[in-house]
Design an enzyme around this catalytic site. Structure first.
Site, PDB file in Angstrom:
ATOM      1  N   CYS A  34      51.158  38.931  79.177  1.00 44.20           N
ATOM      2  CA  CYS A  34      50.969  38.132  77.959  1.00 44.20           C
ATOM      3  C   CYS A  34      50.611  39.008  76.754  1.00 44.20           C
ATOM      4  O   CYS A  34      49.516  39.570  76.695  1.00 44.20           O
ATOM      5  CB  CYS A  34      49.876  37.098  78.233  1.00 44.20           C
ATOM      6  SG  CYS A  34      49.285  36.217  76.784  1.00 44.20           S
ATOM      7  N   CYS A  37      47.579  37.903  74.755  1.00 41.87           N
ATOM      8  CA  CYS A  37      46.368  38.182  75.540  1.00 41.87           C
ATOM      9  C   CYS A  37      45.903  39.619  75.302  1.00 41.87           C
ATOM     10  O   CYS A  37      44.709  39.889  75.164  1.00 41.87           O
ATOM     11  CB  CYS A  37      46.618  37.974  77.033  1.00 41.87           C
ATOM     12  SG  CYS A  37      47.058  36.294  77.491  1.00 41.87           S
TER      13      CYS A  37
END
Length: 117
Positions: A34, A37
């Site tokens: 991600c 993230c």
């Protein structure tokens, strides 16, 4: 992907580390693949250091731990949930600036446990 003040928790340790914590807890639901993230990780690490002693900061890898994200309806990551008194007091989904996270953390820290839903 956790800094020195940030702890990894799993489905097995979540209840003990988060729900039973004496301190409010910021939980970062993330995954290795991600991009957002990875972008928010340094902010989460900085907040863990800045709020040491007042806020516990943990990370849950959604790829390794499916039960906890499912339990809290996590459909998009990064997702930050702030727990106080074993209950979700606030949440943020997606990348946001540090100021937004700090504002929510400060609001939760100011709440009395009885005022958390």
């Amino acid at each position: 992907m956790a800094g020195n003040a940030v702890f990894e928790v799993s489905d097995a340790t979540f209840d003990q580390e988060v729900l039973q914590s004496e301190q409010p807890v910021l939980v970062d639901f993330w995954a290795v693949w991600c991009g957002p993230c990875k972008a928010i990780a340094p902010i989460v690490d900085d907040l863990a250091t800045a709020y040491a002693g007042k806020l516990k900061v943990v990370k849950v890898d959604v790829d390794k731990n499916g039960a906890t994200p499912s339990r809290y309806g996590i459909r998009g990551i990064p997702a930050l949930l702030i727990f106080k008194g074993g209950k979700v007091a606030d949440q943020i989904v997606g990348y946001v600036p540090r100021e937004v996270i700090e504002e929510k953390v400060n609001r939760v820290l100011a709440l009395s446990p009885a005022s958390v839903n």
